[in-house]
Design a protein around this motif. Sequence first.
Motif, PDB file in Angstrom:
ATOM      1  N   LEU A  59       9.396  -9.231 -17.032  1.00  0.00           N
ATOM      2  CA  LEU A  59       8.057 -10.020 -17.531  1.00  0.00           C
ATOM      3  C   LEU A  59       6.948  -9.142 -16.814  1.00  0.00           C
ATOM      4  O   LEU A  59       6.943  -9.222 -15.497  1.00  0.00           O
ATOM      5  N   LYS A  60       5.965  -8.509 -17.357  1.00  0.00           N
ATOM      6  CA  LYS A  60       5.159  -7.605 -16.554  1.00  0.00           C
ATOM      7  C   LYS A  60       4.607  -8.393 -15.349  1.00  0.00           C
ATOM      8  O   LYS A  60       4.133  -7.365 -14.358  1.00  0.00           O
ATOM      9  N   GLU A  61       3.786  -9.390 -15.589  1.00  0.00           N
ATOM     10  CA  GLU A  61       3.139 -10.007 -14.494  1.00  0.00           C
ATOM     11  C   GLU A  61       3.815 -10.500 -13.412  1.00  0.00           C
ATOM     12  O   GLU A  61       3.306 -10.830 -12.244  1.00  0.00           O
ATOM     13  N   THR A  62       5.303 -10.531 -13.417  1.00  0.00           N
ATOM     14  CA  THR A  62       5.910 -10.746 -12.209  1.00  0.00           C
ATOM     15  C   THR A  62       6.291  -9.557 -11.095  1.00  0.00           C
ATOM     16  O   THR A  62       6.507  -9.771 -10.458  1.00  0.00           O
ATOM     17  N   VAL A  63       6.054  -8.254 -11.768  1.00  0.00           N
ATOM     18  CA  VAL A  63       6.284  -7.250 -11.151  1.00  0.00           C
ATOM     19  C   VAL A  63       5.267  -6.052 -11.253  1.00  0.00           C
ATOM     20  O   VAL A  63       5.509  -4.957 -11.314  1.00  0.00           O
ATOM     21  N   PRO A  64       3.927  -6.268 -10.935  1.00  0.00           N
ATOM     22  CA  PRO A  64       2.978  -5.464 -11.201  1.00  0.00           C
ATOM     23  C   PRO A  64       3.065  -3.931 -10.700  1.00  0.00           C
ATOM     24  O   PRO A  64       2.652  -3.092 -10.835  1.00  0.00           O
ATOM     25  N   ASN A  65       3.445  -4.427  -9.307  1.00  0.00           N
ATOM     26  CA  ASN A  65       3.578  -3.108  -8.368  1.00  0.00           C
ATOM     27  C   ASN A  65       5.055  -2.552  -7.716  1.00  0.00           C
ATOM     28  O   ASN A  65       5.060  -1.687  -7.127  1.00  0.00           O
ATOM     29  N   ILE A  66       6.055  -3.047  -8.525  1.00  0.00           N
ATOM     30  CA  ILE A  66       7.242  -2.836  -8.000  1.00  0.00           C
ATOM     31  C   ILE A  66       7.598  -1.220  -8.090  1.00  0.00           C
ATOM     32  O   ILE A  66       8.403  -0.688  -7.382  1.00  0.00           O
ATOM     33  N   PHE A  67       7.082  -0.897  -9.169  1.00  0.00           N
ATOM     34  CA  PHE A  67       7.522   0.770  -9.547  1.00  0.00           C
ATOM     35  C   PHE A  67       6.838   1.490  -8.710  1.00  0.00           C
ATOM     36  O   PHE A  67       7.132   2.669  -8.395  1.00  0.00           O
ATOM     37  N   ARG A  68       5.696   1.242  -8.073  1.00  0.00           N
ATOM     38  CA  ARG A  68       5.008   2.068  -7.160  1.00  0.00           C
ATOM     39  C   ARG A  68       5.775   2.286  -5.997  1.00  0.00           C
ATOM     40  O   ARG A  68       5.768   3.726  -5.335  1.00  0.00           O
ATOM     41  N   TYR A  69       6.332   1.373  -5.403  1.00  0.00           N
ATOM     42  CA  TYR A  69       7.213   1.454  -4.354  1.00  0.00           C
ATOM     43  C   TYR A  69       8.431   1.924  -4.404  1.00  0.00           C
ATOM     44  O   TYR A  69       8.961   2.855  -3.782  1.00  0.00           O
ATOM     45  N   ALA A  70       9.090   1.647  -5.676  1.00  0.00           N
ATOM     46  CA  ALA A  70      10.521   2.191  -5.878  1.00  0.00           C
ATOM     47  C   ALA A  70      10.332   3.802  -6.244  1.00  0.00           C
ATOM     48  O   ALA A  70      11.241   4.560  -5.684  1.00  0.00           O
ATOM     49  N   SER A  71       9.297   4.047  -6.818  1.00  0.00           N
ATOM     50  CA  SER A  71       9.035   5.619  -7.150  1.00  0.00           C
ATOM     51  C   SER A  71       8.471   6.311  -5.696  1.00  0.00           C
ATOM     52  O   SER A  71       8.938   7.531  -5.577  1.00  0.00           O
ATOM     53  N   ALA A  72       7.713   5.597  -4.876  1.00  0.00           N
ATOM     54  CA  ALA A  72       7.653   6.126  -3.483  1.00  0.00           C
ATOM     55  C   ALA A  72       8.923   6.443  -2.538  1.00  0.00           C
ATOM     56  O   ALA A  72       8.860   7.244  -2.073  1.00  0.00           O
ATOM     57  N   TYR A  73       9.661   5.541  -2.850  1.00  0.00           N
ATOM     58  CA  TYR A  73      11.185   5.575  -2.229  1.00  0.00           C
ATOM     59  C   TYR A  73      11.934   7.061  -2.728  1.00  0.00           C
ATOM     60  O   TYR A  73      12.440   7.943  -1.701  1.00  0.00           O
ATOM     61  N   LYS A  74      11.842   7.039  -3.841  1.00  0.00           N
ATOM     62  CA  LYS A  74      12.383   8.151  -4.426  1.00  0.00           C
ATOM     63  C   LYS A  74      11.737   9.634  -4.079  1.00  0.00           C
ATOM     64  O   LYS A  74      12.437  10.695  -3.889  1.00  0.00           O
ATOM     65  N   ARG A  75      10.488   9.525  -3.951  1.00  0.00           N
ATOM     66  CA  ARG A  75       9.780  10.708  -3.820  1.00  0.00           C
ATOM     67  C   ARG A  75       9.820  11.165  -2.234  1.00  0.00           C
ATOM     68  O   ARG A  75       9.975  12.046  -1.819  1.00  0.00           O
ATOM     69  N   VAL A  76       9.635   9.964  -1.221  1.00  0.00           N
ATOM     70  CA  VAL A  76       9.759  10.434   0.058  1.00  0.00           C
ATOM     71  C   VAL A  76      11.015  10.824   0.716  1.00  0.00           C
ATOM     72  O   VAL A  76      11.275  11.703   1.453  1.00  0.00           O
ATOM     73  N   ASN A  77      12.032  10.401  -0.052  1.00  0.00           N
ATOM     74  CA  ASN A  77      13.441  11.001   0.151  1.00  0.00           C
ATOM     75  C   ASN A  77      13.953  11.915  -0.722  1.00  0.00           C
ATOM     76  O   ASN A  77      15.323  12.299  -0.423  1.00  0.00           O
ATOM     77  N   ASN A  78      13.118  12.468  -1.412  1.00  0.00           N
ATOM     78  CA  ASN A  78      13.448  13.714  -2.238  1.00  0.00           C
ATOM     79  C   ASN A  78      14.822  13.719  -3.060  1.00  0.00           C
ATOM     80  O   ASN A  78      15.603  14.631  -2.961  1.00  0.00           O
ATOM     81  N   ILE A  79      14.757  12.472  -3.760  1.00  0.00           N
ATOM     82  CA  ILE A  79      15.772  12.316  -4.502  1.00  0.00           C
ATOM     83  C   ILE A  79      15.635  12.402  -5.987  1.00  0.00           C
ATOM     84  O   ILE A  79      14.370  12.547  -6.532  1.00  0.00           O
ATOM     85  N   THR A  80      16.410  13.373  -6.260  1.00  0.00           N
ATOM     86  CA  THR A  80      16.428  13.805  -7.883  1.00  0.00           C
ATOM     87  C   THR A  80      17.365  12.911  -8.775  1.00  0.00           C
ATOM     88  O   THR A  80      18.265  12.647  -8.460  1.00  0.00           O
ATOM     89  N   SER A  81      16.913  12.531  -9.741  1.00  0.00           N
ATOM     90  CA  SER A  81      17.712  11.801 -10.904  1.00  0.00           C
ATOM     91  C   SER A  81      18.850  12.209 -11.220  1.00  0.00           C
ATOM     92  O   SER A  81      18.800  13.676 -11.579  1.00  0.00           O
ATOM     93  N   GLN A  82      19.893  11.601 -11.359  1.00  0.00           N
ATOM     94  CA  GLN A  82      21.031  12.131 -11.932  1.00  0.00           C
ATOM     95  C   GLN A  82      21.306  11.573 -13.315  1.00  0.00           C
ATOM     96  O   GLN A  82      22.064  11.634 -13.858  1.00  0.00           O
TER      97      GLN A  82
END
Length: 535
Positions: free
Chosen positions: A283-306
């Motif tokens: 449900l979108k209203e339960t996690v409005p900002n979760i992807f911002r932090y998950a994406s930031a973790y991926k960017r900060v740690n220079n993680i490339t998608s597998q």
Amino acid sequence: MEQMRKRLPTLPSYENLPTLKSLSHTNLREVSEKLTPRWEFLRKRIRIRGNSKTSVPLYVVLLFPAIILILVLVIFVRHPDSPAGRLIPSGAPPSIRKISEKYDKVFTTGCLDPKKEVNAPRVNAAFVVLARNKELPGVIDSIKSVERHFNQWFHYPYVFLNNEEFNSTFKETIRNYTSSPVEFGKIDPSSWGYPDWVDARVAKEGIAKQGDAAIMYGGMESYHHMCRFYSGFFYKHELLLKYDWYWRVEPDIKYFCDITYDPFAAMVKANKTYGFTIAVKELKETVPNIFRYASAYKRVNNITSQGLWEMFVEPKPEKEKIEELPKGDPKYDKEKPLPEDILRGEPGSGTLPEIDPEAMEGEIYNMCHFWSNFEIARLDFFRSKEYEDFFTMMDRSGGFWMERWGDAPIHSLAAGALLSPSDIHYFRDFGYRHTTIQHCPANAPARQMPRAPYFGTPDMNAIAEARHRAGDSSMKKELAEEEEYWAKWDDVKENGVGCRCRCDTDIPEVEVKEGSCIPEWVEIAGGFVTPQGPG
């Protein structure tokens, strides 16, 4: 030669030959009279026995075995258990589509003999059940389902966890429903509740606002604690430290198919890390900002998608072809117009692209997640430094309080960042239901096997006797009714993978339901290998 040719009879045209339809409406004498002179020899009568007076025309002798052969072939091909019937196309694609086996495949199609499987070495694994004392009835239903469909053969242990002490009634009752080892543990306050670095008053206000906004479970303080515990603490509990794998079990869940192989051993053999059976949208209203932090973790740690991260992001639209700008005009000589050029130009010309407020790094979360109330996973994935760093970053954001982040999107986005499609297994052969969502596969053709009654095994007799001594004599009747129900499993279907499944019919299959994320899984797993069928 000419004389010989005249003596030999010539074949009649097909219009003059009798058909089966015409034969069915005429008697033998009428058919005999309709034969052309050139086929007169077919009227020759043949005695059934050497000295018998009874005789029949030659054409009857020839037609009879041909008709029998045709009938046998028709019955053989149309029989549902016939291999020939499965090989011959039915004219339309099957309703169940096969998924590419590029990265993952069903471990076992249909049934195996569990008595042969149980002799194999066990994996260091356990069931994990988080429950409260008042949830005992729902826990009993879950344990009964797990035992009937799997653990009666494999006897994996259970670990029950609670943020309070389990009472004696809970413990004694659970032991009556399984002969497997059982442990009961209490969750440390440091893993349940508000951490020291959180202002509890602010967190409670955030939870109250979610309740006022009618966000599902948003106003339940205990639900927020549970989601955080399953996101970053369950695998650290002292009772689980000795295990390498876990299978999560919730109260009030139900299995529909017999699981006649060891999924832990299959995961180890296939070098898998995480297994799911249902994937749906949050449900979108339960996690409005979760992807911002998950994406930031991926960017900060220079993680490339597998290759797994793409399951959780909206597909990027195809780039529109940019119209060629006029050449020779200084305003358009640059690759992109500068702000002052835009201001001097006509309104709407040379404008900068619109920015989606929900996009991170050009990506938008599609709300997909593995439904973690069922999951089989390697505990060392959660114990890894990479996952711990991911959880810490998400935890420190405050999203477990100010929003209603569930452990399902946390597990899923971490897997998307850290794992590849080949690390994931879709337990498509598991029939499973929790609340109003269920996945239940069709039974595999020619792969079903008789099952010995569950009631009557030494383990169940001992449990029934213990219940009887406690003054409850209803268990034997209850088990007999259940045995009669599960003995009548569903029909097999082409491309079915289940073993003795009997699906609930009150809710639809989630795999093809709106809101399912199986299409997203299939896309990154290699696609479907069979066409879309009816239904």
